[in-house]
Structure formats: structure tokens, C-alpha cells
Design a protein around this motif. Structure first.
Motif, mmCIF file in Angstrom:
data_model
loop_
_atom_site.group_PDB
_atom_site.id
_atom_site.type_symbol
_atom_site.label_atom_id
_atom_site.label_comp_id
_atom_site.label_asym_id
_atom_site.label_seq_id
_atom_site.Cartn_x
_atom_site.Cartn_y
_atom_site.Cartn_z
ATOM 1 N N UNK A 1 11.530 12.494 30.346
ATOM 2 C CA UNK A 1 10.339 12.489 29.682
ATOM 3 C C UNK A 1 10.480 11.519 28.588
ATOM 4 N N UNK A 2 9.477 10.632 28.423
ATOM 5 C CA UNK A 2 9.653 9.559 27.449
ATOM 6 C C UNK A 2 8.829 9.823 26.465
ATOM 7 N N UNK A 3 9.444 9.550 25.065
ATOM 8 C CA UNK A 3 9.064 9.613 23.867
ATOM 9 C C UNK A 3 8.095 8.718 23.626
ATOM 10 N N UNK A 4 6.785 8.852 22.943
ATOM 11 C CA UNK A 4 5.658 8.342 22.508
ATOM 12 C C UNK A 4 5.855 7.637 21.263
ATOM 13 N N UNK A 5 6.088 6.296 21.141
ATOM 14 C CA UNK A 5 6.390 5.678 19.724
ATOM 15 C C UNK A 5 5.088 5.097 19.050
ATOM 16 N N UNK A 6 4.813 5.439 18.018
ATOM 17 C CA UNK A 6 3.508 4.856 17.275
ATOM 18 C C UNK A 6 3.906 3.418 16.886
ATOM 19 N N UNK A 7 2.827 2.555 16.897
ATOM 20 C CA UNK A 7 2.891 1.239 16.644
ATOM 21 C C UNK A 7 3.693 0.726 15.478
ATOM 22 N N UNK A 8 4.714 -0.088 15.100
ATOM 23 C CA UNK A 8 5.102 -0.350 13.921
ATOM 24 C C UNK A 8 4.126 -1.241 13.079
ATOM 25 N N UNK A 9 3.975 -1.155 12.091
ATOM 26 C CA UNK A 9 3.231 -1.928 10.951
ATOM 27 C C UNK A 9 4.095 -2.588 10.234
ATOM 28 N N UNK A 10 3.640 -3.996 9.908
ATOM 29 C CA UNK A 10 4.511 -4.836 9.228
ATOM 30 C C UNK A 10 4.812 -4.173 7.934
ATOM 31 N N UNK A 11 5.918 -4.188 7.648
ATOM 32 C CA UNK A 11 6.562 -3.656 6.392
ATOM 33 C C UNK A 11 5.987 -4.358 5.109
ATOM 34 N N UNK A 12 5.080 -3.660 4.107
ATOM 35 C CA UNK A 12 4.608 -4.269 2.862
ATOM 36 C C UNK A 12 5.476 -3.840 2.023
ATOM 37 N N UNK A 13 5.775 -4.862 1.123
ATOM 38 C CA UNK A 13 6.622 -4.796 0.013
ATOM 39 C C UNK A 13 5.868 -3.659 -0.971
ATOM 40 N N UNK A 14 6.946 -2.661 -1.416
ATOM 41 C CA UNK A 14 6.303 -1.660 -2.566
ATOM 42 C C UNK A 14 6.746 -1.862 -3.784
ATOM 43 N N UNK A 15 5.632 -2.035 -4.761
ATOM 44 C CA UNK A 15 6.009 -2.589 -6.012
ATOM 45 C C UNK A 15 5.397 -1.200 -6.931
ATOM 46 N N UNK A 16 6.103 -0.837 -7.771
ATOM 47 C CA UNK A 16 5.615 0.077 -8.605
ATOM 48 C C UNK A 16 5.711 -0.336 -9.843
ATOM 49 N N UNK A 17 4.408 -0.176 -10.537
ATOM 50 C CA UNK A 17 4.089 -0.479 -11.873
ATOM 51 C C UNK A 17 3.961 0.924 -12.917
ATOM 52 N N UNK A 18 4.500 0.708 -14.166
ATOM 53 C CA UNK A 18 4.614 1.917 -14.918
ATOM 54 C C UNK A 18 3.623 1.693 -15.994
ATOM 55 N N UNK A 19 2.667 2.552 -16.198
ATOM 56 C CA UNK A 19 1.777 2.178 -17.361
ATOM 57 C C UNK A 19 1.672 3.287 -18.160
ATOM 58 N N UNK A 20 1.448 2.843 -19.638
ATOM 59 C CA UNK A 20 1.417 3.955 -20.403
ATOM 60 C C UNK A 20 -0.121 4.517 -20.591
ATOM 61 N N UNK A 21 -0.350 5.692 -20.868
ATOM 62 C CA UNK A 21 -1.841 6.153 -20.719
ATOM 63 C C UNK A 21 -2.967 5.338 -21.264
ATOM 64 N N UNK A 22 -2.655 4.533 -22.356
ATOM 65 C CA UNK A 22 -3.460 3.625 -22.950
ATOM 66 C C UNK A 22 -3.779 2.373 -22.018
ATOM 67 N N UNK A 23 -2.628 1.839 -21.369
ATOM 68 C CA UNK A 23 -2.719 0.909 -20.627
ATOM 69 C C UNK A 23 -3.516 0.998 -19.225
ATOM 70 N N UNK A 24 -3.430 2.578 -18.950
ATOM 71 C CA UNK A 24 -3.968 2.890 -17.567
ATOM 72 C C UNK A 24 -5.498 3.005 -17.726
ATOM 73 N N UNK A 25 -5.794 3.451 -18.990
ATOM 74 C CA UNK A 25 -7.270 3.578 -19.344
ATOM 75 C C UNK A 25 -7.983 2.399 -19.439
ATOM 76 N N UNK A 26 -7.352 1.264 -20.068
ATOM 77 C CA UNK A 26 -7.880 -0.063 -20.206
ATOM 78 C C UNK A 26 -8.018 -0.702 -18.889
ATOM 79 N N UNK A 27 -7.017 -0.705 -17.791
ATOM 80 C CA UNK A 27 -7.135 -1.117 -16.732
ATOM 81 C C UNK A 27 -8.131 -0.425 -15.772
ATOM 82 N N UNK A 28 -8.526 0.723 -15.849
ATOM 83 C CA UNK A 28 -9.441 1.668 -15.346
ATOM 84 C C UNK A 28 -10.872 1.274 -15.647
#
Length: 109
Positions: A1-28
Motif C-alpha cells: 500500500x502506497x502512502x498518498x502525499x500532499x503536494x509540497x508548497x514552497x516554504x514561505x518565511x514566517x514573520x511575527x510582528x508584535x503590536x500594542x493595542x494602540x498600534x493595532x487599532x491604528x493599523x486597522x
């Protein structure tokens, strides 16, 4: 029995940004304002294009409403040379003819 593999997507860099509540509201607010403005522009553009496709020639009453003037003003414009078409036993006013007519009289005091 052969395992079905899902297609691999190109790895996208993950960037985390931390915002204060005020910064988040301004950005929104900035993002929502820009998105709303772009959305409104797209809707208006689509409506203008759709309007031009609908009834390029109008009866007098509808034409008066379309230009935001009275029937008497439409008669005055016609007397001053606004072109008309005769179709189906009545006079029809062309949207583009009106625009061209008005442009030809810009700055003619």
C-alpha cells in the motif's frame, strides 16, 4: 500500500510582528480606510460602466432625470443645438451626445 502525499508548497518565511493595542487599532483604521476607498472606487467605476451599457439613448423625461435638470432645460438645450435621435416614433437623447455637446461649450462664457 502506497502512502498518498500532499503536494509540497514552497516554504514561505514566517514573520511575527508584535503590536500594542494602540498600534493595532491604528493599523486597522488605516487598512480599513484604504480598503473601503478602493472598494468604493471599484464599485463606482463598475456602476459607471454598467450605466453606459444600459440605454445609451433616453426619452426626454428620463434624460432630464439623468442630467439632473428639468424637461424645460432639456428643451432649452435642444434649441441650442443638443443633438437628438428619432427612434420608435419619439425623440431620444444620447448620453454621449450630451457629454460631447457640453464639452464643446466649455469656457464659452
Amino acid at each position: 500500500m502506497q502512502a498518498i502525499q500532499e503536494p509540497q508548497q514552497a516554504a514561505m518565511p514566517l514573520i511575527k510582528v508584535y503590536l500594542t493595542d494602540v498600534q493595532f487599532e491604528e493599523l486597522k483604521q488605516v487598512l480599513s480606510a484604504n480598503i473601503s476607498e478602493d472598494l468604493i472606487r471599484a464599485i463606482v467605476k463598475e456602476e459607471i460602466e454598467n450605466d453606459n451599457l444600459k440605454a445609451p439613448y433616453l426619452k426626454q423625461k428620463d434624460f432630464a432625470q439623468w442630467i439632473g435638470e428639468s424637461v424645460a432645460t432639456v428643451n432649452e438645450l435642444r434649441a441650442k443645438g443638443l443633438p437628438v435621435s428619432y427612434a420608435l416614433g419619439s425623440v431620444r437623447y444620447g448620453k454621449q451626445s450630451y457629454i460631447d455637446f457640453m464639452k464643446s461649450r466649455e469656457n464659452l462664457g
